[in-house]
Design a protein around this motif. Structure first.
Motif, PDB file in Angstrom:
ATOM      1  N   ALA A  18      20.734  15.657 -12.910  1.00 54.45           N
ATOM      2  CA  ALA A  18      22.217  15.851 -12.517  1.00 54.45           C
ATOM      3  C   ALA A  18      22.233  14.919 -11.527  1.00 54.45           C
ATOM      4  CB  ALA A  18      23.161  16.583 -13.061  1.00 54.45           C
ATOM      5  N   VAL A  19      23.136  13.816 -11.143  1.00 60.11           N
ATOM      6  CA  VAL A  19      23.250  14.122  -9.451  1.00 60.11           C
ATOM      7  C   VAL A  19      24.427  13.528  -8.580  1.00 60.11           C
ATOM      8  CG1 VAL A  19      22.407  11.842  -7.672  1.00 60.11           C
ATOM      9  CG2 VAL A  19      20.740  12.387  -9.408  1.00 60.11           C
ATOM     10  N   GLY A  20      24.235  14.429  -7.842  1.00 61.31           N
ATOM     11  CA  GLY A  20      25.953  14.505  -6.874  1.00 61.31           C
ATOM     12  C   GLY A  20      26.339  13.928  -6.124  1.00 61.31           C
ATOM     13  N   THR A  21      27.545  12.802  -5.959  1.00 58.52           N
ATOM     14  CA  THR A  21      27.465  12.240  -4.885  1.00 58.52           C
ATOM     15  C   THR A  21      28.649  12.248  -3.995  1.00 58.52           C
ATOM     16  OG1 THR A  21      29.342  10.832  -6.960  1.00 58.52           O
ATOM     17  CG2 THR A  21      27.186  10.349  -7.204  1.00 58.52           C
ATOM     18  N   VAL A  22      28.769  11.705  -3.322  1.00 53.80           N
ATOM     19  CA  VAL A  22      30.002  11.657  -2.032  1.00 53.80           C
ATOM     20  C   VAL A  22      30.966  10.847  -2.906  1.00 53.80           C
ATOM     21  CG1 VAL A  22      30.620  10.457   0.467  1.00 53.80           C
ATOM     22  CG2 VAL A  22      28.164  10.680  -0.442  1.00 53.80           C
ATOM     23  N   GLU A  23      31.381   9.857  -3.317  1.00 51.57           N
ATOM     24  CA  GLU A  23      32.341  10.098  -4.057  1.00 51.57           C
ATOM     25  C   GLU A  23      33.275  11.452  -4.909  1.00 51.57           C
ATOM     26  OE1 GLU A  23      30.834   7.780  -7.513  1.00 51.57           O
ATOM     27  OE2 GLU A  23      32.545   6.523  -5.805  1.00 51.57           O
ATOM     28  N   GLY A  24      32.508  12.711  -5.148  1.00 50.74           N
ATOM     29  CA  GLY A  24      32.561  13.143  -6.078  1.00 50.74           C
ATOM     30  C   GLY A  24      32.538  13.176  -7.589  1.00 50.74           C
ATOM     31  N   SER A  25      31.522  12.130  -8.451  1.00 54.64           N
ATOM     32  CA  SER A  25      31.085  12.148  -9.386  1.00 54.64           C
ATOM     33  C   SER A  25      29.640  12.888  -9.409  1.00 54.64           C
ATOM     34  CB  SER A  25      30.788  11.248  -9.940  1.00 54.64           C
ATOM     35  OG  SER A  25      30.222   9.926  -9.512  1.00 54.64           O
ATOM     36  N   THR A  83      12.939  13.045  -6.810  1.00 60.29           N
ATOM     37  CA  THR A  83      13.093  13.323  -5.206  1.00 60.29           C
ATOM     38  C   THR A  83      15.050  12.183  -5.444  1.00 60.29           C
ATOM     39  OG1 THR A  83      12.064  11.487  -4.743  1.00 60.29           O
ATOM     40  CG2 THR A  83      11.169  14.489  -3.896  1.00 60.29           C
ATOM     41  N   LEU A  84      15.653  12.514  -3.802  1.00 60.75           N
ATOM     42  CA  LEU A  84      16.821  12.030  -3.979  1.00 60.75           C
ATOM     43  C   LEU A  84      17.023  11.689  -2.464  1.00 60.75           C
ATOM     44  CD1 LEU A  84      19.582  10.850  -5.432  1.00 60.75           C
ATOM     45  CD2 LEU A  84      20.458  12.967  -4.776  1.00 60.75           C
ATOM     46  N   THR A  85      17.618  10.778  -2.574  1.00 62.14           N
ATOM     47  CA  THR A  85      17.957   9.864  -0.390  1.00 62.14           C
ATOM     48  C   THR A  85      19.198   9.918  -0.866  1.00 62.14           C
ATOM     49  OG1 THR A  85      17.645   7.616  -1.580  1.00 62.14           O
ATOM     50  CG2 THR A  85      15.185   9.039  -1.078  1.00 62.14           C
ATOM     51  N   HIS A  86      20.261   9.909   0.478  1.00 63.42           N
ATOM     52  CA  HIS A  86      21.218   9.241   0.550  1.00 63.42           C
ATOM     53  C   HIS A  86      21.831   7.932  -0.251  1.00 63.42           C
ATOM     54  CE1 HIS A  86      24.766  10.331   2.455  1.00 63.42           C
ATOM     55  NE2 HIS A  86      24.690   9.402   3.320  1.00 63.42           N
ATOM     56  N   TYR A  95      18.108   3.157  -8.899  1.00 63.93           N
ATOM     57  CA  TYR A  95      18.997   3.304  -7.572  1.00 63.93           C
ATOM     58  C   TYR A  95      20.727   3.202  -8.186  1.00 63.93           C
ATOM     59  CZ  TYR A  95      15.333   1.579  -5.084  1.00 63.93           C
ATOM     60  OH  TYR A  95      14.182   1.217  -4.713  1.00 63.93           O
ATOM     61  N   LEU A  96      21.792   4.513  -7.823  1.00 63.48           N
ATOM     62  CA  LEU A  96      22.545   4.795  -8.360  1.00 63.48           C
ATOM     63  C   LEU A  96      23.303   3.579  -7.183  1.00 63.48           C
ATOM     64  CD1 LEU A  96      22.387   8.604  -8.516  1.00 63.48           C
ATOM     65  CD2 LEU A  96      22.606   6.827 -10.611  1.00 63.48           C
ATOM     66  N   ASN A  97      23.142   3.729  -6.901  1.00 67.00           N
ATOM     67  CA  ASN A  97      23.972   2.275  -5.727  1.00 67.00           C
ATOM     68  C   ASN A  97      24.934   2.937  -5.202  1.00 67.00           C
ATOM     69  OD1 ASN A  97      22.605   0.288  -6.238  1.00 67.00           O
ATOM     70  ND2 ASN A  97      23.316   0.050  -8.045  1.00 67.00           N
ATOM     71  N   THR A  98      25.241   4.061  -4.946  1.00 63.65           N
ATOM     72  CA  THR A  98      26.189   5.120  -4.377  1.00 63.65           C
ATOM     73  C   THR A  98      25.803   6.156  -3.462  1.00 63.65           C
ATOM     74  OG1 THR A  98      28.202   6.559  -4.617  1.00 63.65           O
ATOM     75  CG2 THR A  98      26.449   6.167  -6.401  1.00 63.65           C
ATOM     76  N   PRO A  99      26.200   6.639  -2.220  1.00 59.99           N
ATOM     77  CA  PRO A  99      25.834   7.451  -1.453  1.00 59.99           C
ATOM     78  C   PRO A  99      25.681   9.222  -2.825  1.00 59.99           C
ATOM     79  CG  PRO A  99      27.347   6.538   0.012  1.00 59.99           C
ATOM     80  CD  PRO A  99      27.592   5.932  -1.721  1.00 59.99           C
ATOM     81  N   ALA A 100      24.767   9.644  -1.640  1.00 62.35           N
ATOM     82  CA  ALA A 100      24.591  11.025  -3.353  1.00 62.35           C
ATOM     83  C   ALA A 100      24.177  12.025  -1.991  1.00 62.35           C
ATOM     84  CB  ALA A 100      23.068  10.884  -3.702  1.00 62.35           C
ATOM     85  N   VAL A 146       0.472  -1.083  -0.153  1.00 63.90           N
ATOM     86  CA  VAL A 146      -0.438   0.104   0.006  1.00 63.90           C
ATOM     87  C   VAL A 146       0.750   1.001  -0.211  1.00 63.90           C
ATOM     88  CG1 VAL A 146      -1.666   1.485   1.432  1.00 63.90           C
ATOM     89  CG2 VAL A 146      -1.590  -1.245   1.386  1.00 63.90           C
ATOM     90  N   LEU A 147       1.763   0.983   0.960  1.00 62.67           N
ATOM     91  CA  LEU A 147       2.857   2.743   0.760  1.00 62.67           C
ATOM     92  C   LEU A 147       3.925   1.994   0.715  1.00 62.67           C
ATOM     93  CD1 LEU A 147       3.080   5.285   1.527  1.00 62.67           C
ATOM     94  CD2 LEU A 147       3.306   4.680   3.824  1.00 62.67           C
ATOM     95  N   ASP A 148       5.124   2.770  -0.403  1.00 62.55           N
ATOM     96  CA  ASP A 148       6.044   2.157  -0.782  1.00 62.55           C
ATOM     97  C   ASP A 148       7.382   3.432  -0.066  1.00 62.55           C
ATOM     98  OD1 ASP A 148       8.442   0.667  -1.656  1.00 62.55           O
ATOM     99  OD2 ASP A 148       7.656   1.725  -3.658  1.00 62.55           O
ATOM    100  N   ALA A 149       8.060   2.971   0.568  1.00 60.75           N
ATOM    101  CA  ALA A 149       8.316   3.643   1.212  1.00 60.75           C
ATOM    102  C   ALA A 149       9.563   4.164   0.740  1.00 60.75           C
ATOM    103  CB  ALA A 149       8.767   3.988   3.146  1.00 60.75           C
ATOM    104  N   CYS A 150      10.101   5.760   0.860  1.00 60.35           N
ATOM    105  CA  CYS A 150      12.174   5.685   0.073  1.00 60.35           C
ATOM    106  C   CYS A 150      12.521   5.158   1.166  1.00 60.35           C
ATOM    107  CB  CYS A 150      12.083   7.294  -0.149  1.00 60.35           C
ATOM    108  SG  CYS A 150      11.191   7.652  -1.405  1.00 60.35           S
ATOM    109  N   ASP A 151      13.780   5.440  -0.266  1.00 56.23           N
ATOM    110  CA  ASP A 151      15.646   4.821   1.428  1.00 56.23           C
ATOM    111  C   ASP A 151      16.140   5.842   1.654  1.00 56.23           C
ATOM    112  OD1 ASP A 151      17.345   3.177   2.929  1.00 56.23           O
ATOM    113  OD2 ASP A 151      18.020   2.776   0.825  1.00 56.23           O
ATOM    114  N   GLY A 152      15.490   6.563   3.191  1.00 52.64           N
ATOM    115  CA  GLY A 152      16.004   7.332   3.716  1.00 52.64           C
ATOM    116  C   GLY A 152      14.709   8.599   3.163  1.00 52.64           C
TER     117      GLY A 152
END
Length: 1666
Positions: free
Chosen positions: A445-452, A405-408, A427-432, A382-388
């Motif tokens: 465009a999505v920025g990540t923690v690793e700098g990409s 929207t974007l999650t961490h 899913y980008l499979n990397t912290p954003a 019924v409710l599909d929650a985002c990952d964070g």
């Protein structure tokens, strides 16, 4: 989406535009609750979100006070309750689905509510608060009152629930306890009664805990006193003693995590350890259910710690962190586990729908699944929650249909804007970190923690694809900003670099370059207008060291992608002069800054003060840093750091802050024209906002509450709407061609792999190695390298190619130098160790050598410091030990050893007495002396005798006592057995000691301990004096032995013996002060000598040798003495043994060649030799005798010392024995004091506990009194109501007396008739599913039943049910009367139920009072026993007696070893008793002598008695003669009685007593009569009241009779039927009377017949015996 909201106080003018919430997107962080069978709700931020399970439609309820706390729902009443999280929070209760506020509950909670729960029946709500109250409160939410509350400090409850079958029970679970709270009610008063559940240990077993307050009596030891509880031993006397347990007795218990109720009011409790408990609801006894183990499977999961439990028939459903729903089938005391359902995420909450047809499953992420039971079960998400929580949001161009929207974790979602349904996910499979959508194309465009930066193609919203990946640097991406026309993408990193990328997908997102700005970029703002060919960029960064903010502004031309090579250097850095970079600073810190569209001023949000300022930019160009001053300052009315946003047309300025308020301002006046409180400061306000290009849509994202809100305009018109709409149309028109081109490219662009990311670039990393061929060896390393490093490596390669020849030349030089160094190293290996250099000294890198040297020096300094600190610590410890064990000792500890035998005697090390100890000792001695003098004076006063003979005897006894005292003084060396020690052997005075048999009080024991310590001190001092004398004797003996050894050494040298001289020395234990001095020979380590000290020592040695040689060369006198006289001037006797007669020189020749003269000389030589040998023998013998004498003397003296030391050793043993004996007495006294303190602590605790119980008894008595008063009052109301009900029944016919009687009877039957209420039959399927069935005792159910009854009464009141011939007005009156009767019956039923409840409440209070009374009696009994034990302990003393050692032989071993009934009595008591017996015996002998003397006089008295009898007879005769004369009785008495007046007074006294008794009896009779009159008066009053009531009834009956008479008179004569009845009644009475007469006559006839028969039998002869 429907929306409900509390009213805001802020109001705007009717025509001003406002913002309203269109929908709210958030996911549950708390448990989800069912509102009805098809709807559930949860809290998210400031909102409560309701979701319809079938349609998935959302309804929103906003809490205007801030973030929503805890939520609870009441399904029967369809209400939802939630708390806010402001200071002094409130509980709001709303109806559903109307979302109108029912009530608002305000309590005394200061911070927050942690739990809310409704009762399953009734209008009860339970709340639990956190710190600081920890208060449980019960509310009646309909009447908005707190019924009762109770605090339990420090207990943090994790779950709370009502018993579904009984609202009187409430279960609270914390991580360590389970408690069941009973709610007791008496009329309108409610009370909490908590009862904790005894939990088992971690292994599932139960611990048999001993009662802490009244432990079971342990076996008592008569020596060591009574056995007391541990709390008394610990000295606890307060409330902590009731729960005190030692650390060793505290065992870890099970840790409950959740619970659920059963239809039988039992509890199932799950634990962290994996156990499942069943708790009986009545007895609260916990039982550990046994798990039935099946055959192990390979894929079987172990349920370690279930997170949630929910009850179902035949067991429970449980879930845990493994994402599996387990079914526990419970039977008796065991259960079986089966897998029921598997979810991909850990499950946090399970809940059944009200109909039990659906099972709600909530995961830890917030997703909600609905499992529907049936023939074909279904599982719906019924409710599909985002990952964070949402980190960033943005509109997909043009901003009217979709947003992203974007999650961490890197989850990118595309949402439909209309109803916020999720279209797709990727899913980008990397912290954003950040997200931005391009205005010129359908990509993001999505920025990540690793700098990409990942570019996502969203041309098809249902299937987004990763289009490209740009790896810019290794620092995280913090900002992504597209300019307004979508030409450039600005990427800000944490290192302070701003990268400029081409935003068009057709250019493959070309990286143009980067520029360096300040670190920790706060905001990037751009201005890209349609009519210009440049893009203005503003970057804000902080200067924390100065408290300022830096603004860096540069310009990007539109043609920059085509000329990027000229604008950037080889490393990709954009040249500042080409981009026109300017630096500005502001005197204060800013949290946000944007550039206006005219590029002539900057708007900034101040960080420390709530102001928004505008800063005009200088028109002239400048170099360096320019300081900006504020031109316009407006108060923001928002607190906390804020962020500024410009709309697409640059005329609206949006401000958000930590307070959670969004403001839309006019960019020129900075005045707010729209305001909305979308979030709260409890969730740290708003994180970001996005305004669509046309300004119609606004997305607001919360910081910590995880809520995304979509705002829509209301009443937006006029210039505000026209300006932004026109600008957005012009912008879209200008970008339409570019968007078509870019979107066409996106439709054909390939997707890259998410697992591998972008294709890793192959770079050739060449490492050069020196070799003779000078070749480069290349190695290919496959690694993803950032763009900035690639540019740097390319620049390095160019530089390497440019200077390759120079590098080769330098390499050749380095190679030659390396060969030279290698040769030097080889030579170094061949030299000595002293000359050998270390390996690091061959390093040619001076900086490296310096670094290594610095490191070594740091390491040496560190080691030196560690060694110094270690030595300092050891020195400090040594000083402490030395101070404690040496310096503080007045008498240092030392030992003495014998010379020849292995005996060692040690002295007593002693510290000096402190000043306090000395004062305490003087006080005790003075007190003892005073007590002795007082006792002496008392004895002198008591012993004074009046009799002279006794005084003489007393003097004799005193003389005997003095003689005995003298004997005792003379024999003082005899052991005193009652003293308990041999301290008198050391000359210690023990006269001040109290006898061991008299030590009863605490003060006496303390004084005795002080005196015993003084005795120990004196004993040690006495022995130490002897030890010191012996020590001095050994010093003297060693000195004398040394003196004699000098002569012995000389004799041994003279005799040339090889004997060793025995030289006694003191050992370290005998001279311990030598341990504190370190001698040079004890140091084994080599002393470190500096070079200058070594040179100085060598120079001193050389000078000393030269001086000695010079003195030897100039000493001619000494050489002559050695040559001529052998080095001595006079020949001593001791030198005779060394004398040698020189041989004549001719003895070298043969004997045949000697002359006569030579022969004579030879004879003289032999004679002299013989005489010399004789002298030598004589002298040698004398020396040997002297040697033996000296040795014997030394042996004798040392042996005598050893014997003396042996005696001292025995004395030491005796002294140690005395010390141990005194210390044993001290320990016994200390133990008795300690036990006395424990007994006092126990007594004080029992007294406190008794006072507490008595206080509780007074409370329970007061509660009983109040309950009885309430019960009496309530019973009176019930009786009144019942009487009213009877009156209504009785007065029915009276009210309808005007109508015919047959109609009255018909109406009375209808009056008694009640409608049947048909219960709604539940479906059998539902009944079989729902385990709890209908919940009893529901107030709503009672009201529903009453409403249904009234509805049925309406049917009975229908005119169709009226009897024929009845007047309608009478029928209406009848219906009203019947309805009143029914309502009154319902009230009677309710009152009866309340009365039963109050009776039960009173019974419980009485039981509690009886329990408290029993507890008080138990405490009294324990207190009495304790006082008896205390008295016994004070009387039964532990004394120490010295017994003579030895063996006693008995013929028959009949020695009794057990003396349980023996009493130890002082000898003086027996002696005093014997003296008393002797005195009494002497008195008896004296009395016997006196009785002998008395017997002698008896005979004389008898003769005189006979004589007096004869005289008496004569006198009696004379008296008879006198009596014959006439005298009255009074006269006779007067004459006969010798004491006539006394007789008269006695009679008067008797008469007065008689009168007093009669008066007393009369008064008593009067009092009894008064009491009887009072009782009769009361009885009369009662009779008056009864008579009055009877008279009232009689009056009513007379009225009724008169009315009947009137009716009869009105109707005429009696009816025929009544006459017939009367006649029949009279006939029946006549018949009955005649029947009675006939029976009596028949009985009389039978009696007469029997009498006639008897008389007839008398006339005939009898043939049988009568």
């Amino acid at each position: 989406m429907a929306h409900g909201r509390e009213r805001e106080d802020t109001s705007y003018s009717g025509g001003s535009p406002t913002l309203s919430v269109r929908w709210v997107q958030g996911f549950p962080k708390q448990h989800v609750h069912f509102v009805n069978d098809n709807t559930f709700c949860y809290a998210s931020g400031n909102y409560v979100i309701f979701i319809d399970i079938e349609t998935k439609k959302k309804t929103v309820l906003q809490c205007i006070n801030g973030i929503v706390g805890v939520v609870a729902t009441n399904i029967p009443y369809e209400v939802v309750a939630f708390s806010d999280r402001k200071l002094k929070p409130l509980i709001h209760i709303y109806n559903f689905p109307g979302l109108t506020r029912r009530t608002k509950l305000k309590g005394n909670v200061l911070l927050d509510y942690t739990l809310l729960t409704f009762s399953y029946c009734g209008t009860y709500l339970a709340s639990y608060s956190s710190l600081p109250e920890f208060e449980l409160a019960l509310w009646n939410w309909e009447s908005n009152v707190i019924l009762c509350k109770k605090s339990q400090p420090g207990v943090d409850v994790s779950q709370m629930s009502f018993n579904p079958m009984n609202w009187h029970q409430l279960c609270l679970t914390s991580p360590s306890t389970v408690s069941v709270w009973t709610i007791e009610r008496s009329n309108q008063e409610h009370y909490f009664k908590p009862k904790p559940v005894k939990l088992p240990l971690e292994d599932g077993s139960f611990l048999n805990e001993m009662d802490v307050i009244f432990p079971q009596s342990a076996p008592k030891d008569p020596i060591y006193g009574p056995v007391l509880p541990l709390s008394a031993i610990a000295g606890l006397v307060g409330e902590e003693a009731e729960t005190f347990r030692p650390k060793d007795d505290v065992y870890p218990l099970l840790h409950p995590t959740m619970h659920c109720w059963t239809p039988t009011s039992d509890l199932y409790v799950g634990c962290e350890e994996g156990h499942l408990l069943m708790i009986n609801g009545d007895t609260l006894k916990a039982t550990v259910l046994n798990k039935i183990e099946e055959e192990p499977q390979l894929d079987r999961r172990n349920l370690i710690s279930p997170v949630t439990l929910v009850y179902q028939k035949e067991g429970v459903f449980a879930s845990g962190i493994d994402g599996v729903v387990y079914s526990f089938t419970i039977k008796d005391s065991s259960y079986k586990v089966e897998d029921f359902l598997e979810i991909e995420r850990p499950i946090e909450h399970l809940m059944f729908s009200p109909s039990y047809k659906m099972l709600l499953i909530q995961t830890d992420k917030g997703s909600v699944y609905i499992y529907t039971f049936g023939e074909e079960p279904t599982l719906d998400k019924v409710l599909d929650a985002c990952d964070g929580k949402f980190l960033a949001t943005d509109f997909v161009t043009p901003g009217t249909e979709h947003f992203m929207t974007l999650t961490h974790s890197g989850e990118v979602c595309v949402w439909w804007m209309e109803d916020c349904t999720c279209v797709s996910k990727i899913y980008l499979n990397t912290p954003a970190t950040v997200l931005a959508c391009s205005p010129s194309s359908l990509c993001a465009a999505v920025g990540t923690v690793e700098g990409s930066v990942h570019f996502v193609n969203v041309q098809d919203p249902e299937s987004p694809q990763v289009l490209h990946k740009a790896f810019l640097s290794e620092s995280s991406v913090q900002h992504l900003v597209y300019d307004q026309r979508g030409l450039f993408l600005l990427v800000g990193t944490s290192e302070g670099n701003v990268f400029i990328l081409n935003a068009k997908p057709t250019s493959s997102f070309q990286i143009i370059g980067f520029t360096e700005v300040g670190k920790d970029i706060l905001q990037i703002s751009t201005v890209s207008l349609l009519e210009t060919d440049i893009v203005e960029v503003l970057v804000l960064s902080p200067l924390p060291e100065t408290g300022r903010s830096r603004l860096e502004m540069f310009t990007l031309p539109v043609i920059l992608p085509h000329v990027s090579a000229t604008f950037a250097d080889e490393r990709g850095r954009l040249r500042d002069e080409f981009i026109h970079k300017y630096l500005y600073e502001v005197d204060h810190s800013l949290s946000s800054a944007v550039l206006d569209f005219q590029s002539n001023q900057i708007y900034g949000f101040c960080n420390q003060v709530p102001y928004i300022c505008s800063y005009p930019l200088p028109e002239e160009e400048h170099s360096g840093v320019c300081i900006l001053k504020p031109y316009q300052k407006v108060q923001s009315k928002q607190y906390g750091p804020g962020i500024l946003y410009l709309s697409s047309h640059g005329l609206w300025l949006g401000t958000i802050a930590k307070c959670g308020i969004l403001c839309i301002r006019d960019v020129y006046s900075l005045e707010t024209f729209a305001r909305c409180r979308s979030h709260s400061h409890q969730g740290h306000g708003i994180q970001s906002m996005r305004i669509s290009a046309n300004g119609e849509n606004i997305l607001v994202n919360g910081t910590d509450d995880g809520t995304l809100i979509y705002l829509k305009w209301r009443r937006l018109g006029g210039n505000l709407a026209t300006e932004i709409f026109d600008y957005s149309q012009r912008l879209l028109t200008s970008l339409i061609s570019t968007m078509d081109e870019e979107n066409d490219y996106l439709s054909t662009a390939p997707e890259i792999s998410l697992d591998l990311g972008s294709e890793p670039e192959r770079t050739d990393r060449r490492t050069s190695i020196d070799s003779s061929q000078d070749e480069l060896v290349s190695t290919d390393v496959i690694k993803e390298i950032p763009w900035i490093q690639q540019k740097s490596q390319e620049a390095i390669k160019k530089e390497v190619n440019l200077f390759s020849e120079k590098r080769k030349e330098i390499k050749r030089g380095i190679k030659a130098l390396a060969k030279t160094v290698l040769k030097m190293m080889e030579e170094n290996e061949t030299v000595d160790n002293i000359a050998k250099l270390e390996q690091r000294e061959f390093g040619l890198d001076l900086e490296e050598l310096e670094r290594l040297n610095d490191e070594s020096e740091e390491e040496v300094a560190k080691m030196r410091k560690d060694a110094e600190m270690y030595n300092l610590a050891k020195s400090y410890l040594a000083e402490l030990i030395k101070e404690e064990c040496w310096r503080s000792m007045v008498v240092k500890g030392r030992a003495l050893k014998c010379f020849h035998i292995p005996y060692v005697v040690e002295n007593f090390p002693m510290k000096d007495r402190t000043e306090e100890e000395q004062k305490e000792l003087e006080r005790v001695i003075q007190q003892k002396k005073i007590e002795a003098e007082c006792l002496k004076l008392r004895k002198e006063i008591v012993e004074v005798h009046s009799a002279i003979g006794l005084v003489k005897k007393h003097h004799e006894e005193d003389d005997e006592e003095e003689e005995e005292e003298d004997k005792i003084a003379k024999n003082a060396n005899l052991p005193n057995y009652l003293l308990g020690s041999l301290s008198t052997d050391f000359g210690v005075d023990t006269s001040l000691l109290t006898s061991q048999l008299e030590l009863h009080s605490r003060e006496e024991k303390i004084n005795q301990i002080i005196l015993l310590k003084d005795i120990i001190y004196k004993v040690k001092t006495a022995f130490n004096r002897e030890f010191d004398a012996t020590y001095k004797q050994k010093v003297f003996e060693i000195a004398r032995v040394k003196e004699r050894n000098v002569r012995i050494q000389e004799i041994i040298l003279d005799l040339e013996l090889e004997e060793k001289v025995w030289q006694p020395e003191f050992e370290d234990c005998e001279m311990p002060e030598r341990m504190l001095v370190v001698e040079n020979e004890e140091i084994t380590a080599r002393k470190h000598v500096n070079p200058w000290q070594k040179a100085k020592a060598e120079l001193i040695t050389i000078h000393e040798m030269e001086r000695r040689l010079q003195s030897q060369s100039t000493d001619t006198r000494h050489r002559a003495l050695n040559d001529m006289m052998g080095g001595v001037l006079e020949v001593k006797k001791e030198d005779i043994l060394r004398m040698v007669i020189p041989q004549p020189p001719f003895m070298a020749k043969p004997d045949a060649m000697w002359t006569e003269e030579e022969r004579k000389q030879f004879k003289d030589y032999e004679k002299k030799v013989k005489e010399l040998n004789e002298e030598k023998d004589k002298y040698r013998k004398s020396l040997e005798a002297e040697l033996k004498k000296l040795q014997n003397s030394i042996q004798e003296s040392t042996q005598n010392f050893d014997e003396h030391l042996k005696r001292l050793f025995e004395r030491r043993v005796k002294a140690e024995m005395v010390v141990n004996q005194e210390e044993l007495k001290i320990n016994n006294l200390v133990f008795s004091l300690l036990l006395d303190e424990e007994l006092s602590s126990r007594e004080l605790f029992l007294s406190n506990y008794l006072a507490k119980q008595q206080q509780e008894k007074s409370q329970t008595s007061e509660a009983i009194r109040k309950s009885r008063e309430d019960l009496d009052m309530y019973k009176e109301q019930y009786d009144n109501l019942l009487a009213e009900d009877k009156i209504l029944d009785r007065s029915f016919k009276k009210e309808f007396s005007e109508i015919p009687s047959h109609q009255v009877d018909t109406l009375y039957k209808l009056f008694k008739r009640r409608p049947r209420i048909h219960k709604q039959k539940t479906h059998t399927e539902t009944t079989s599913i729902v385990p709890f069935g209908e919940r009893p005792g529901s107030g709503k159910l009672n009201r529903d039943n009453f409403a249904q009854l009234m509805k049925a009464m309406d049917e009975l009141d229908n005119i169709n049910n009226m009897p024929e011939g009845l007047d309608p007005s009478v029928w209406d009156h009848f219906c009203a009367t019947r309805r009143t009767k029914v309502e009154n019956e319902q009230k009677v039923k309710q009152k009866a139920a309340g009365l039963m409840e109050m009776v039960a409440f009173l019974r419980k209070r009485v039981e509690e009072d009886e329990k408290v009374q029993q507890e008080i009696e138990k405490v009294f009994h324990e207190l009495i026993l304790l006082q008896e034990d205390k008295v016994k302990f004070q009387l039964n003393l532990t004394i120490q007696i010295l017994l003579k050692q030895g063996q006693v032989e008995l013929e028959n071993f009949q020695l009794v070893l057990d003396y349980p009934d023996a009493i130890l009595i002082n000898k003086t008591i027996i002696e005093d008793l014997n003296s008393v017996i002797r005195t009494q015996g002497q008195k008896k002998v004296a009395s016997m002598m006196e009785s002998k003397e008395v017997h002698k006089g008896i005979y004389q008295i008898e003769w005189e008695h006979k004589k007096m009898e004869m005289e008496m007879e004569d006198l009696n005769q004379k008296a008879w003669d006198i009596q014959t004369l006439f005298f009255s009785r009074d006269r006779q008495k007067y004459l006969n009685e010798p004491n006539y007046e006394s007789l008269i007074s006695i009679q008067i006294g008797i008469m007065e007593q008689t009168i007093a008794v009669i008066d007393k009896t009369h008064k008593k009779n009067v009092e009894n009569c008064k009491k009887l009159l009072k009782k009769l008066g009361k009885f009369s009053n009662q009779k008056d009241v009864a008579n009055y009531s009877l008279s009232c009834n009689l009056r009513e009956e007379l009225v009724a009779v008169s009315e009947r008479k009137d009716i009869c008179n009105a109707m005429g004569s009696k009816l025929t039927c009544e006459k017939i009845v009367q006649e029949r009644y009279e006939n029946m009475m006549q018949q009955q009377k005649l029947t009675n007469i006939s029976k009596q006559q028949a009985e009389e006839i039978s009696i007469l017949q029997a009498e006639v028969e008897r008389l007839r039998m008398k006339t005939f002869p009898a043939l049988v015996k009568m």
